[in-house]
Design a protein around this motif. Structure first.
Motif, PDB file in Angstrom:
ATOM      1  N   LYS A   1       0.834  -1.210   0.000  1.00 13.85           N
ATOM      2  CA  LYS A   1       0.000   0.000   0.000  1.00 13.85           C
ATOM      3  C   LYS A   1       0.867   1.258   0.000  1.00 13.85           C
ATOM      4  N   LEU A   2       1.946   1.242   0.751  1.00 13.93           N
ATOM      5  CA  LEU A   2       2.843   2.400   0.791  1.00 13.93           C
ATOM      6  C   LEU A   2       3.527   2.629  -0.560  1.00 13.93           C
ATOM      7  N   ARG A   3       3.942   1.559  -1.204  1.00 15.72           N
ATOM      8  CA  ARG A   3       4.587   1.699  -2.517  1.00 15.72           C
ATOM      9  C   ARG A   3       3.592   2.252  -3.545  1.00 15.72           C
ATOM     10  N   GLN A   4       2.335   1.809  -3.464  1.00 15.08           N
ATOM     11  CA  GLN A   4       1.305   2.352  -4.351  1.00 15.08           C
ATOM     12  C   GLN A   4       1.096   3.838  -4.080  1.00 15.08           C
ATOM     13  N   ALA A   5       1.070   4.205  -2.812  1.00 12.80           N
ATOM     14  CA  ALA A   5       0.895   5.616  -2.443  1.00 12.80           C
ATOM     15  C   ALA A   5       2.085   6.446  -2.909  1.00 12.80           C
ATOM     16  N   GLY A   6       3.270   5.868  -2.888  1.00 12.72           N
ATOM     17  CA  GLY A   6       4.458   6.575  -3.353  1.00 12.72           C
ATOM     18  C   GLY A   6       4.376   6.924  -4.828  1.00 12.72           C
TER      19      GLY A   6
END
Length: 124
Positions: free
Chosen positions: A85-90
């Motif tokens: 999820k964090l990588r997608q948000a990045g």
């Protein structure tokens, strides 16, 4: 694993993934609900560029902890979800062509340009 240890493990994973991201913060929020209960959220905020503003990604820590406590998911699986999820948000925070709209050289690959007289120039 205690709830506090679980939160610490999540925060550590978030710090690992967001290392090097400018303008990122982690905040633990407890929000009262209408039913008298509280909602615990771990909120990751990332400051965007000029026009993008601030992005927030929230993790419902009670729900994740319950999944761990009742053997629905193990800690590694939960941490993989958080990382994904964090990588997608990045990706969301990357520069949009609109942010540099005044620099033709940077946005020209994003433009769709057709000749004024399409039929006349169709063969070229």
């Amino acid at each position: 694993m205690k709830y506090e240890e679980f939160i610490a493990a999540l925060c550590q994973k978030i710090r690992e993934v967001t290392k090097g991201w400018n303008g990122t913060s982690i905040e633990f929020r407890t929000t009262p609900q209408n039913n008298g209960r509280t909602l615990d959220l771990l909120v990751v905020s990332k400051q965007g560029k000029k026009m993008n503003g601030t992005y927030e990604l929230s993790f419902h820590t009670q729900e994740l902890y319950e999944a761990l406590a009742f053997d629905k998911m193990d800690l590694k699986h939960i941490l993989r979800i958080v990382e994904s999820k964090l990588r997608q948000a990045g990706e969301v925070g990357k520069i949009s062509p609109l942010e540099v709209a005044d620099d033709y050289e940077q946005i020209r690959s994003h433009l769709i340009i057709r000749p004024i007289n399409y039929v006349k120039h169709m063969e070229t």
